[in-house]
Design an enzyme around this catalytic site. Structure first.
Site, short mmCIF file in Angstrom:
data_model
loop_
_atom_site.label_atom_id
_atom_site.label_comp_id
_atom_site.label_asym_id
_atom_site.label_seq_id
_atom_site.Cartn_x
_atom_site.Cartn_y
_atom_site.Cartn_z
N GLU A 265 4.93 -51.00 -12.83
CA GLU A 265 4.08 -51.36 -11.61
C GLU A 265 3.74 -52.69 -12.06
O GLU A 265 3.31 -53.22 -13.00
CB GLU A 265 2.61 -50.53 -12.05
CG GLU A 265 1.72 -50.67 -10.93
CD GLU A 265 0.58 -51.65 -11.19
OE1 GLU A 265 0.93 -52.89 -10.83
OE2 GLU A 265 -0.40 -51.40 -11.69
N CYS A 302 -4.36 -55.11 -10.70
CA CYS A 302 -3.21 -55.00 -10.00
C CYS A 302 -3.70 -55.02 -8.25
O CYS A 302 -2.80 -55.38 -7.53
CB CYS A 302 -2.38 -53.94 -10.13
SG CYS A 302 -2.82 -53.18 -11.72
#
Lengths: 525, 525
Positions: A265, A302
């Site tokens: 990720e 994120c």
């Protein structure tokens, strides 16, 4: 609890022999004891051989046994008490309430996976019974379940020293799937990692599991991590971090004689679309919500809103003015590491000096080392479309607002975006037609589409998707948050004509574990 | 029906401009009309742009509409009548009954996927309702479904000119998932490909779907295929063929600026373990079953039994004698192409001249060009373990028998195997302990474990796994046969707080499509 600076390999404490890492308090610059000597070839070998040896027995633990193990880890982490929070505060610069919340999330995540393990849906059980009379050929008895891939390498993330680190989402989901885990600790929080590692190690012993179910390695640089991913016994990789770090692991995994899946990720700028009626009717409110989301955790998420897209005009100008005011009043916040801080500063500087970008607002000046001073910048859609570099992630509280000429240009921006973790629509009911036009584009670009919320704050639940097309992740077919994350570490196996006593318990005629199964393609509870 | 040698791009016929391919009757060496000029950059561009344009509308067709499309394809293929079978016989050298069976399988597969689409389980629908009163933070409304990845490139396989070619398993599952498909035809059966391509093209028109849902490209060499996989609009790849071909596509897919999943089914030698009591009690029967499975289709199956493992001794000697007799009486069979035949000959020659391998039996001599003369060879476990090259697939009726000193050596051989599509246990009830010891090893190595059957013959059903660890496939987390194959072309998307009218129909509160859903983690029908 006395930190010792050891690697934890199975039930052992092992002193590393290579270059040491040492944590640093980003708020003061002070170095924190102890130092952690790095593991090398011998330590990777030991961790992998123990993991391989544990792999069969651990993969076949009963649902109950495995769920209790996850719950025991949560109890052990809670048993660390304030010492864990205090060490994590020193190493990360994050405030106490945030870290207490993150501990709650980490333990809640482990307990959610325990419940998921017990429910057993993740096994995707399927039975197609034999059809001995079928013409022209009989059908054999065919049954399917999902099994664990084998040992998994997990890389701790800097920005969630608990929830995405040693016992975070990747570890919890891999353990739930039945995979032994070898964690490469993030070098920014080795003490926090050691504490949590000791908790997992204790849980392994208390549950009577083979010691190789869990190991924790330290190491400066990328050597230990690369060696782990290259090891033939490791069967999958979980990673949260930078695009360059993730793609390096992907390359190593693909270059193996047996390539393996990498769940990295990496990078997302999380576009937020302000649709015309919403912008008109509640621009100031939106600006405040945006500034708050951008400031949260110094933007070290994120899902921080790094891109705002709207039609130019008076309504957008009002939004910008309110956002500038809110961000201008935002205090600077300590970032996680000096490296993250200097990368943030460099990224902001590139935007600030870009001839097609104008600065809108900066937060208050830093009052200490490594502090993030939030930044908002503005550019026109045509300039954004002409320069791919403007899509690069700047990790921290930094956002770029794209002024579009009309709705068609808004869609053009949406269509040119790289893969994202999230995409957000701020809309009123009168914006429905525009929202309907954008939705198909956004589904293709992002793992999660939000309406009238902000992308920060990722719920750990069954429907969550924390994923998305490259470069948001290396594998858009999965999620790294929520119960569906368990699927990353599984693969299907079909059993043809096995006698009942040789079949795995979940697939025997007597459905002793009581899991739902697909019988001849039909769901049976 | 007059074959024209055209590429089929959307609803158009396009004449290629590059080097032509022409089919060859492997039984006679005769060239078959017409020739098919290869597509180039312009044709790949057109097919990809049409596919991309079709992608949104096709991905959102209703379950009913998409199921009817798959059923229409089946009807159109059946409507081709004998012309299809006759052309396929000429191009493949396969017998009529086999090709009629394969047509039935191809159409049955399309209809199975139609049923799977209607049932809707593949969407993995999940709803976690909002919890506005939750402390310390409310939970948003979160819902998840799986959506189509986008345009898919499919490579036809030589050995199933119908069931794994233009409208075969990869195409059927990608279309079922909602992905437009661009097929690169296998150069060994262009006429069969054109006929089936016309059937799919007609179905697209009859169902009123956007033309880009399907295109069929021809091309000599690998340029067209590589260009397809490199095209930014293509989002996944389905391939069945050689290990070198599959790994070349994997490399191209990984080198893209956005890497994409490749589902390559490549190489497997399908170990069969003869456990002691079964070998003792019914060795001759086993030998006959083995020889029949080995001879089937000249061994041109991914699941042909290329490896037999058993304990040395009188019982194995009796098995070998009976297998030698049965295979010695096996007539030579025409192989699919001269290339496959010469690769088979070369592979057999390497075994025959290997100093640690002894020839056991060969089938009857060839009576025409390109014929496969079955071969069985024998080696000792220690020699097999010492030489990795003995694990290489020899495509065709060729098998290597491994003589083991004891049960421990049998397990050692099992543990050293590369990834496989299948692993088979021949066992009696008294072999249960040995079977239980082997099963965990075999699950880790293979996608399907069989007891007392032969690996050839792959049922198209819900529980089938035609997959397995590398090099059997490029992605062990999936299957290329059976209804679970649809998952290869899907990814999850989460919807947070979407108003009902913006939500996809399957996720609205009123479950109009009646699919089962996971509500707060619990299965609801």
């Amino acid at each position: 609890m006395q930190l010792k600076g050891d690697l934890l390999i199975g039930q052992r404490r092992v002193q590393g022999k290579l270059a040491a890492i040492q944590a640093l308090n980003p708020a003061t610059g002070e170095r924190l004891e102890p130092s952690y000597c790095g593991g090398g070839v011998a330590e990777v070998e030991l961790a992998c051989s123990l993991a391989e040896a544990a792999s069969f027995a651990y993969g076949e633990t009963s649902l109950q046994q495995r769920a209790e193990f996850l719950e025991t880890i949560a109890l052990e982490i809670e048993g660390l008490g304030d010492a864990l929070i205090e060490r994590a505060m020193l190493e990360s610069g994050l405030p106490k309430a945030r870290l207490e919340g993150e501990r709650g999330r980490t333990c809640g995540q482990l307990r959610l996976f325990a419940a998921v393990v017990r429910a057993g849906e993740w096994q995707d059980l399927r039975i197609d019974p034999a059809l001995p009379e079928r013409q022209p050929l009989p059908r054999a008895d065919l049954r399917q379940r999902h099994i664990a891939l084998g040992p998994v390498a997990v890389f701790g993330a800097s920005n969630f020293p608990l929830a995405f680190s040693v016992a975070g989402g990747d570890t919890a989901s891999a353990l739930a799937a039945g995979c032994p885990v070898i964690v490469k600790a993030h070098s920014a929080h080795p003490g926090t990692s050691e504490l949590v590692g000791l908790a997992v190690q204790a849980a392994v012993a208390k549950c009577g599991l083979p010691e190789g179910v869990f190991s924790l390695l330290f190491g400066s640089g990328s050597d230990v991590g690369q060696a782990l991913v290259a090891d033939a016994r490791v069967q999958a990789v979980g990673f949260t971090g930078s695009r360059s770090g993730g793609t390096a692991l992907m390359a190593t995994a693909q270059a193996r004689s047996q390539p393996i899946p990498v769940y990295a990720e990496m990078s997302s700028i999380n576009p937020v679309f302000l649709l015309p009626r919403a912008l008109q009717s509640r621009g100031v409110e939106l600006a405040q919500g945006f500034a708050a989301s951008l400031a949260m955790g110094a933007g070290q998420f994120c899902t921080s809103p790094g891109l705002v897209i709207a039609q130019a005009g008076a309504a957008l100008d009002a939004f910008l003015a309110a956002a500038a005011e809110a961000t201008g009043a935002t205090a600077a916040q300590t970032m996680l590491t000096p490296g993250i801080h200097s990368a943030y500063e460099a990224g902001v500087e590139v935007l600030a000096s870009h001839e097609r970008v104008r600065p809108l607002a900066r937060g208050q000046a830093a009052a200490g080392p490594n502090q993030c001073r939030a930044g908002i910048f503005v550019t026109r859609a045509a300039d954004f479309l002409a320069d791919e570099s403007l899509q690069g992630e700047i990790f921290g509280s930094c956002s770029l607002v794209i002024e579009c000429a009309d709705e068609a240009e808004i869609r053009q921006v949406a269509a040119c975006l790289e893969g994202q973790l999230t995409a957000t629509l701020q809309m009123d009911s009168d914006d429905m037609a525009e929202a309907q036009a954008l939705l198909p584009l956004l589904e293709r670009k992002a793992g999660r589409v939000l309406v009238n919320g902000w992308p920060t704050g990722v719920e750990v639940c069954h429907a969550m998707v924390h994923g998305g097309p490259f470069p948001a992740t290396s594998d858009a077919r999965t999620t790294s948050v929520g119960s569906a994350a368990i699927a990353r570490f599984l693969r299907p196996v079909c059993y043809q004509n096995l006698p009942q006593e040789l079949l795995p318990a979940a697939l025997r005629d007597a459905n002793l574990e009581g899991c739902s199964r697909l019988l001849d393609g039909k769901r049976v509870l």
